[in-house]
Scaffold this motif. Structure first.
Motif, PDB file in Angstrom:
ATOM      1  N   GLY A   6       8.504  -3.373  11.833  1.00  0.00           N
ATOM      2  CA  GLY A   6       9.065  -4.408  10.959  1.00  0.00           C
ATOM      3  C   GLY A   6       8.164  -5.622  10.839  1.00  0.00           C
ATOM      4  O   GLY A   6       7.987  -6.180   9.759  1.00  0.00           O
ATOM      5  N   ARG A   7       7.563  -6.040  11.973  1.00  0.00           N
ATOM      6  CA  ARG A   7       6.680  -7.204  11.925  1.00  0.00           C
ATOM      7  C   ARG A   7       5.391  -6.868  11.183  1.00  0.00           C
ATOM      8  O   ARG A   7       4.823  -7.693  10.481  1.00  0.00           O
ATOM      9  CB  ARG A   7       6.384  -7.692  13.340  1.00  0.00           C
ATOM     10  N   GLU A   8       4.927  -5.624  11.322  1.00  0.00           N
ATOM     11  CA  GLU A   8       3.717  -5.202  10.625  1.00  0.00           C
ATOM     12  C   GLU A   8       3.927  -5.231   9.113  1.00  0.00           C
ATOM     13  O   GLU A   8       3.010  -5.592   8.357  1.00  0.00           O
ATOM     14  CB  GLU A   8       3.319  -3.795  11.077  1.00  0.00           C
ATOM     15  N   VAL A   9       5.136  -4.878   8.659  1.00  0.00           N
ATOM     16  CA  VAL A   9       5.437  -4.933   7.218  1.00  0.00           C
ATOM     17  C   VAL A   9       5.296  -6.367   6.714  1.00  0.00           C
ATOM     18  O   VAL A   9       4.725  -6.615   5.640  1.00  0.00           O
ATOM     19  CB  VAL A   9       6.850  -4.383   6.945  1.00  0.00           C
ATOM     20  N   LYS A  10       5.793  -7.333   7.495  1.00  0.00           N
ATOM     21  CA  LYS A  10       5.690  -8.735   7.091  1.00  0.00           C
ATOM     22  C   LYS A  10       4.229  -9.185   7.055  1.00  0.00           C
ATOM     23  O   LYS A  10       3.810  -9.921   6.157  1.00  0.00           O
ATOM     24  CB  LYS A  10       6.484  -9.625   8.062  1.00  0.00           C
ATOM     25  N   ARG A  11       3.434  -8.727   8.044  1.00  0.00           N
ATOM     26  CA  ARG A  11       2.015  -9.089   8.058  1.00  0.00           C
ATOM     27  C   ARG A  11       1.292  -8.507   6.851  1.00  0.00           C
ATOM     28  O   ARG A  11       0.451  -9.156   6.237  1.00  0.00           O
ATOM     29  CB  ARG A  11       1.368  -8.602   9.359  1.00  0.00           C
ATOM     30  N   GLN A  12       1.622  -7.255   6.513  1.00  0.00           N
ATOM     31  CA  GLN A  12       0.994  -6.625   5.352  1.00  0.00           C
ATOM     32  C   GLN A  12       1.346  -7.363   4.065  1.00  0.00           C
ATOM     33  O   GLN A  12       0.508  -7.494   3.161  1.00  0.00           O
ATOM     34  CB  GLN A  12       1.430  -5.153   5.255  1.00  0.00           C
ATOM     35  N   GLU A  13       2.587  -7.866   3.991  1.00  0.00           N
ATOM     36  CA  GLU A  13       3.004  -8.629   2.807  1.00  0.00           C
ATOM     37  C   GLU A  13       2.171  -9.903   2.689  1.00  0.00           C
ATOM     38  O   GLU A  13       1.734 -10.284   1.608  1.00  0.00           O
ATOM     39  CB  GLU A  13       4.497  -8.970   2.918  1.00  0.00           C
ATOM     40  N   ARG A  14       1.922 -10.571   3.832  1.00  0.00           N
ATOM     41  CA  ARG A  14       1.100 -11.784   3.808  1.00  0.00           C
ATOM     42  C   ARG A  14      -0.337 -11.450   3.419  1.00  0.00           C
ATOM     43  O   ARG A  14      -0.971 -12.177   2.664  1.00  0.00           O
ATOM     44  CB  ARG A  14       1.142 -12.473   5.179  1.00  0.00           C
ATOM     45  N   ARG A  15      -0.843 -10.319   3.962  1.00  0.00           N
ATOM     46  CA  ARG A  15      -2.210  -9.924   3.614  1.00  0.00           C
ATOM     47  C   ARG A  15      -2.324  -9.561   2.133  1.00  0.00           C
ATOM     48  O   ARG A  15      -3.339  -9.842   1.493  1.00  0.00           O
ATOM     49  CB  ARG A  15      -2.646  -8.748   4.495  1.00  0.00           C
ATOM     50  N   ARG A  16      -1.271  -8.920   1.599  1.00  0.00           N
ATOM     51  CA  ARG A  16      -1.292  -8.511   0.191  1.00  0.00           C
ATOM     52  C   ARG A  16      -1.411  -9.740  -0.708  1.00  0.00           C
ATOM     53  O   ARG A  16      -2.070  -9.719  -1.744  1.00  0.00           O
ATOM     54  CB  ARG A  16      -0.038  -7.709  -0.143  1.00  0.00           C
ATOM     55  N   HIS A  17      -0.760 -10.810  -0.307  1.00  0.00           N
ATOM     56  CA  HIS A  17      -0.821 -12.052  -1.086  1.00  0.00           C
ATOM     57  C   HIS A  17      -2.002 -12.927  -0.665  1.00  0.00           C
ATOM     58  O   HIS A  17      -2.126 -14.067  -1.134  1.00  0.00           O
ATOM     59  CB  HIS A  17       0.484 -12.833  -0.935  1.00  0.00           C
ATOM     60  N   LYS A  18      -2.844 -12.387   0.239  1.00  0.00           N
ATOM     61  CA  LYS A  18      -4.062 -13.078   0.665  1.00  0.00           C
ATOM     62  C   LYS A  18      -3.766 -14.447   1.262  1.00  0.00           C
ATOM     63  O   LYS A  18      -4.506 -15.420   1.035  1.00  0.00           O
ATOM     64  CB  LYS A  18      -5.046 -13.224  -0.509  1.00  0.00           C
ATOM     65  N   VAL A  19      -2.686 -14.536   2.033  1.00  0.00           N
ATOM     66  CA  VAL A  19      -2.366 -15.801   2.695  1.00  0.00           C
ATOM     67  C   VAL A  19      -3.074 -15.824   4.049  1.00  0.00           C
ATOM     68  O   VAL A  19      -2.795 -14.982   4.906  1.00  0.00           O
ATOM     69  CB  VAL A  19      -0.846 -15.963   2.894  1.00  0.00           C
ATOM     70  N   PRO A  20      -4.011 -16.739   4.279  1.00  0.00           N
ATOM     71  CA  PRO A  20      -4.715 -16.786   5.569  1.00  0.00           C
ATOM     72  C   PRO A  20      -3.739 -17.107   6.704  1.00  0.00           C
ATOM     73  O   PRO A  20      -2.697 -17.745   6.503  1.00  0.00           O
ATOM     74  CB  PRO A  20      -5.738 -17.908   5.387  1.00  0.00           C
TER      75      PRO A  20
END
Length: 498
Positions: free
Chosen positions: A261-275
């Protein structure tokens, strides 16, 4: 403190338990003797080896009788003991002072603290049989009910030291595990602590008296189940171990599910290129205070060790307007139990997956260099060695100027701040802006007003260099990531920046 659940009750020990303890001891002693035969180094002075040195200033016993009586209903009364094997006397005192702070955080009242000078811990009783007897006298004199050792004891050492001092003995690892158990709030945090506690407890289970044997097989010609079932059957301690292993497997599966579940949230942040910026550092270095100062997050700030166990993720903005996330992570400590590093590995991956580590060190601590080394060891353990690090020396308002100068000479790119007063925070924000990865593509486009969402994305995910509002739309000159550049290509020029 909640040590009692995983430690023995006192009473006559069975022959089987004695044999098991003796076997552990013989193995430890044999290993030590083998090392001693090869060792031909500097020997300690005899008077130093014989001295059990009292460490002053550790007692937290209260003067007011009524307050003492109230606290004694709630708190355990502990004596601390450490073995000084290397370094200076000040290093040994600092280590025991940190153990005292850990004990207080766990809810204990520290009555006394002693240090034994040895070339290595005694394999039988940690401090040696004679000093263990002296420790027993100190326990009787102070009225303590627990001894806390500044190291991780083997099962054999734990058993033999308890037999001498006649009170409960816990080591540094058990103490830290107890603090984590008290402070964990989230479901994942509680599961991680429970797993670490069971990993620690498994080899230290002890059985007492006839309760060891729960089943009896048939005997000889009198009937019964035959050869396969002859004998005592599964003992209680074996049953306990089997149940613990089954529970550990179940908790490990639960943690793996939560990690997903936490990895999904991290991937969402990476997808939006949020540092992402991770705040790491020694426990009680002021990480949560710094997070609050940078973002106004309102995270719990407490002058206690391990006040933060569950990672907190907050949005933040650079002075140039770029969005990024700040992650407040669990504090580290010297000799952090490997059980905890493993159990919290999934949480600590927030550090490994970040774009920048803010390594916060307590400038007012007696030994900040040791803090830096301990934190970097854990950063290596979680695989974050390739992430850029920015050292932030906190508590500048309380630090010795000479210590700050020494740290700045050793850490040339470090910044000095005070999360409490706000000094140095503006410079820190500028440095974060400089250190964060910048978008790789330069665009010069006119975005129609009907596509206002793209303009918002450029502001949030990229870096706007110039912006004008004209008749046809918003003209933007900006640096953005490749995915956003592809969407903007139809509105103007797109060129690789670097």
């Amino acid at each position: 403190m909640t040590f009692s659940s995983s430690l023995p009750q006192y009473g006559p020990r069975s022959t089987e338990s004695t044999r098991r303890a003796d076997a552990l001891m013989e193995e430890d002693v044999a290993w030590t003797e083998e090392i001693d035969e090869e060792r031909d180094g500097e020997q300690l002075d005899r008077s130093e080896r014989a001295a059990l040195r009292r460490v002053a200033g550790l007692s937290t016993e209260l003067e007011d009788v009524t307050e003492v009586e109230y606290r004694q209903l709630r708190l355990e009364r502990v004596v601390l003991v450490g073995v000084w094997t290397s370094g200076t006397a000040a290093d040994a005192d600092n280590s025991l002072a940190e153990l005292a702070a850990l004990a207080e955080t766990a809810g204990a009242m520290v009555l006394d603290g002693v240090i034994q000078r040895r070339d290595k811990p005694d394999p039988a009783t940690y401090i040696g049989s004679g000093k263990a007897e002296e420790l027993r006298d100190i326990v009787l004199a102070t009225g303590a009910d627990t001894v806390v050792c500044d190291g991780e004891l083997s099962p054999g050492q734990l058993i033999h030291l308890e037999d001498v001092v006649k009170v409960k003995v816990v080591d540094r690892t058990a103490l830290i595990l107890d603090i984590f158990a008290q402070h964990a709030k989230s479901r994942e945090g509680k599961a991680q602590v429970a797993l670490a506690q069971m990993q620690y407890m498994l080899p230290r289970l002890r059985g007492w008296g006839q309760s060891l044997s729960r089943q009896m097989g048939g005997g000889g010609s009198s009937g019964g189940g035959g050869m396969a079932t002859r004998g005592p059957g599964e003992t209680k301690i074996e049953t306990d171990r089997r149940r613990i292993r089954e529970k550990m497997a179940k908790i490990s599966r639960q943690i793996a599910d939560m990690k997903t579940g936490r990895e999904v949230k991290r991937q969402e942040r990476r997808r939006h290129k949020v540092p992402s910026v991770a705040i790491a550092g020694y426990t009680n270095a002021g990480k949560s205070s710094l997070l609050n100062r940078l973002t106004g997050a309102g995270v719990l700030v407490e002058n206690a060790l391990f006040a933060t166990l569950d990672p907190t993720v907050r949005k933040a903005e650079t002075p140039s307007g770029r969005l990024y996330t700040l992650v407040d992570t669990v504090g580290f400590v010297r000799h952090l139990p490997h059980h905890l590093v493993e159990a919290f590995r999934s949480t600590m991956e927030e550090v490994a997956d970040s774009d920048l580590i803010l390594h916060v060190v307590d400038g007012a601590h007696p030994d900040p260099e040791e803090q830096l080394a301990s934190v970097r060891a854990v950063i290596r353990d979680v695989g974050a060695v390739d992430v850029p690090e920015l050292v932030v020396i906190n508590k500048a308002d309380a630090a010795d100027p000479e210590v700050l100068s020494r740290l700045l000479r050793a850490e040339r790119d470090a910044l000095v701040v005070s999360a409490r007063t706000g000094d140095g925070v503006d410079e820190l924000l500028q440095r974060i802006d400089q250190e964060l990865p910048r978008p790789a593509v330069t665009v010069d486009v006119v975005v129609p007003y009907t596509h206002g969402g793209l303009v918002s994305r450029v502001h949030a995910e990229g870096e706007v260099l110039a912006e004008e509002h004209g008749e046809d739309g918003t003209r933007l000159k900006a640096q953005v990531h490749e995915e956003l550049a592809a969407e903007l290509r139809r509105f103007g020029a797109v060129a690789e920046a670097h």
